[in-house]
Design an enzyme around this catalytic site. Structure first.
Site, PDB file in Angstrom:
ATOM      1  CG  ASN A   8      -1.725   1.209   1.415  1.00 58.66           C
ATOM      2  OD1 ASN A   8      -1.795   2.051   0.520  1.00 58.66           O
ATOM      3  ND2 ASN A   8      -2.365   1.337   2.573  1.00 58.66           N
ATOM      4  CD1 TRP A   9       3.875   1.271  -2.641  1.00 59.15           C
ATOM      5  CD2 TRP A   9       3.740   2.258  -4.650  1.00 59.15           C
ATOM      6  NE1 TRP A   9       4.730   0.612  -3.490  1.00 59.15           N
ATOM      7  CE2 TRP A   9       4.664   1.200  -4.736  1.00 59.15           C
ATOM      8  CE3 TRP A   9       3.490   3.006  -5.801  1.00 59.15           C
ATOM      9  CZ2 TRP A   9       5.348   0.892  -5.906  1.00 59.15           C
ATOM     10  CZ3 TRP A   9       4.156   2.701  -6.975  1.00 59.15           C
ATOM     11  CH2 TRP A   9       5.086   1.652  -7.022  1.00 59.15           C
ATOM     12  CE  LYS A  10      -0.194   3.198   4.691  1.00 58.71           C
ATOM     13  NZ  LYS A  10      -0.188   3.264   6.139  1.00 58.71           N
ATOM     14  CG  HIS A  96      -6.064   1.841   4.851  1.00 66.78           C
ATOM     15  ND1 HIS A  96      -5.639   2.787   5.761  1.00 66.78           N
ATOM     16  CD2 HIS A  96      -5.064   0.931   4.763  1.00 66.78           C
ATOM     17  CE1 HIS A  96      -4.430   2.458   6.191  1.00 66.78           C
ATOM     18  NE2 HIS A  96      -4.062   1.333   5.602  1.00 66.78           N
ATOM     19  CD  GLU A  98      -3.038   5.363   6.658  1.00 72.67           C
ATOM     20  OE1 GLU A  98      -3.001   5.419   5.413  1.00 72.67           O
ATOM     21  OE2 GLU A  98      -2.131   4.852   7.347  1.00 72.67           O
ATOM     22  CD  GLU A 169      -3.855  -2.652   7.053  1.00 73.77           C
ATOM     23  OE1 GLU A 169      -2.712  -2.863   6.632  1.00 73.77           O
ATOM     24  OE2 GLU A 169      -4.482  -1.614   6.816  1.00 73.77           O
ATOM     25  N   GLY A 175       2.053   1.855  10.816  1.00 72.00           N
ATOM     26  CA  GLY A 175       3.017   2.943  10.736  1.00 72.00           C
ATOM     27  C   GLY A 175       3.690   3.261  12.066  1.00 72.00           C
ATOM     28  CB  SER A 214       4.670  -2.439  12.024  1.00 72.00           C
ATOM     29  OG  SER A 214       4.281  -1.110  12.339  1.00 72.00           O
ATOM     30  N   GLY A 235       2.610  -1.345   4.296  1.00 70.24           N
ATOM     31  CA  GLY A 235       2.673   0.080   3.984  1.00 70.24           C
ATOM     32  C   GLY A 235       4.111   0.513   3.767  1.00 70.24           C
ATOM     33  N   GLY A 236       4.716   1.067   4.814  1.00 67.96           N
ATOM     34  CA  GLY A 236       6.063   1.645   4.716  1.00 67.96           C
ATOM     35  C   GLY A 236       7.076   0.771   3.992  1.00 67.96           C
TER      36      GLY A 236
HETATM   37  P1  PGA Z   1       2.539  -0.056   7.680  1.00 65.09           P
HETATM   38  O1  PGA Z   1       1.106   0.247   6.994  1.00 65.09           O
HETATM   39  O2  PGA Z   1       3.060  -1.323   7.081  1.00 65.09           O
HETATM   40  O3  PGA Z   1       3.381   1.144   7.336  1.00 65.09           O
HETATM   41  O4  PGA Z   1       2.307  -0.185   9.143  1.00 65.09           O
HETATM   42  C1  PGA Z   1       0.181  -0.759   6.757  1.00 65.09           C
HETATM   43  C2  PGA Z   1      -1.063  -0.207   6.098  1.00 65.09           C
HETATM   44  O5  PGA Z   1      -1.488   0.901   6.460  1.00 65.09           O
HETATM   45  O6  PGA Z   1      -1.675  -0.835   5.206  1.00 65.09           O
END
Ligand code: PGA
Length: 250
Positions: A8-10, A96, A98, A169, A175, A214, A235-236
């Site tokens: 997930n590149w956000k 998601h 966010e 999640e 994050g 994470s 994500g990251g």
């Molecule tokens: P993260 O993000 O791996 O940076 O914790 C996961 C996500 O939001 O899908």
């Protein structure tokens, strides 16, 4: 069942940066095992760029991070599932955390999107997860069941397991560098699996459940080996091929 390794590149990457990352991913994942599938959830503005590079690459596909539940119309700033398909996407993320927290998406709206995306031939990855306070108050199961019930409310009973996945999640692990432990993950995934088995008696056991929060190269292998973990949503660590490829191959 193929494991689904999702990035997930956000809201990161210009077209040039996206092209560079996807190109190194293609190179480093040339030996991706048959039993693994990779999907990159990229920002709308880089989808076509990525799609061109991935056009003839088996095993790596593309997804949008959001969609609006309508074919077209006066919905400023939104993108339809048909537009995602037109840009080379097979997948979309719905719900998601966010978007739930920063953009006020309700459980019901997430459900509308999930069902509509599926009706338009896009595979959906529905995200669910509790906040730390909810977990501390013993509300894990309630929150997950509430989000699953609303998120899947209008999804047809005969939806195939290939079309639908669920990502667990925990909000407190996204994050933050604080990954959920094996017991926490197994417990939450069992709740999701039980719900899916009840909601879809025929195919519920085959619907993939991804863990997200994470995930890094050094913890991916252990997480993937847990009961009812059928992939990860990263994500990251998905932003660079150097960290995402080892996860995809873990
Ligand atoms: P993260 O993000 O791996 O940076 O914790 C996961 C996500 O939001 O899908």
């Amino acid at each position: 069942m193929k494991l689904l390794i999702a990035g997930n590149w956000k809201m990161f990457k210009t077209r040039a940066e996206a092209a560079a990352t996807v190109t190194s991913l293609v190179n480093s994942l040339s030996a991706l095992p048959e039993q693994r599938e990779v999907v990159i959830f990229a920002p709308f503005t880089v989808l076509s760029t990525c799609a061109e590079i991935l056009a003839k690459v088996p095993g790596i596909s593309l997804g949008g991070q959001n969609c609006y539940p309508a074919v077209w119309g006066a919905f400023t700033g939104e993108v339809s599932p048909a537009m995602l398909k037109d840009s080379g996407c097979d997948y979309v993320l719905t719900g998601h955390s966010e978007r739930r927290m920063l953009l006020g998406e309700t459980d019901a709206f997430v459900g509308e999107k999930t069902a509509f995306a599926l009706s338009q031939g896009i595979k959906a990855v529905l995200c669910v997860g509790e906040q730390l306070e909810e977990r501390n108050n013993g509300k894990l199961q309630d929150v997950l069941v509430r989000q699953l019930a609303a998120g899947l409310a209008d999804v047809p009973d005969n939806t195939s397991a290939a079309e639908l996945s669920v990502a667990y999640e925990p909000v407190w692990a996204i994050g933050t560098g604080r990954v959920a432990g094996p017991v926490e993950i197994t417990q939450a995934h069992a709740v999701v699996r039980d719900y899916l088995a009840m909601r879809f008696p025929l195919q519920g056991k085959d619907i993939r459940i991804l863990y997200g929060g994470s995930v890094k190269p050094d913890n991916a292998k252990e997480i993937i080996s847990l009961d009812n973990v059928n992939g990860v949503l990263v994500g990251g660590a998905s932003l660079q091929a150097e960290s995402f490829s080892p996860i995809a191959l873990a």
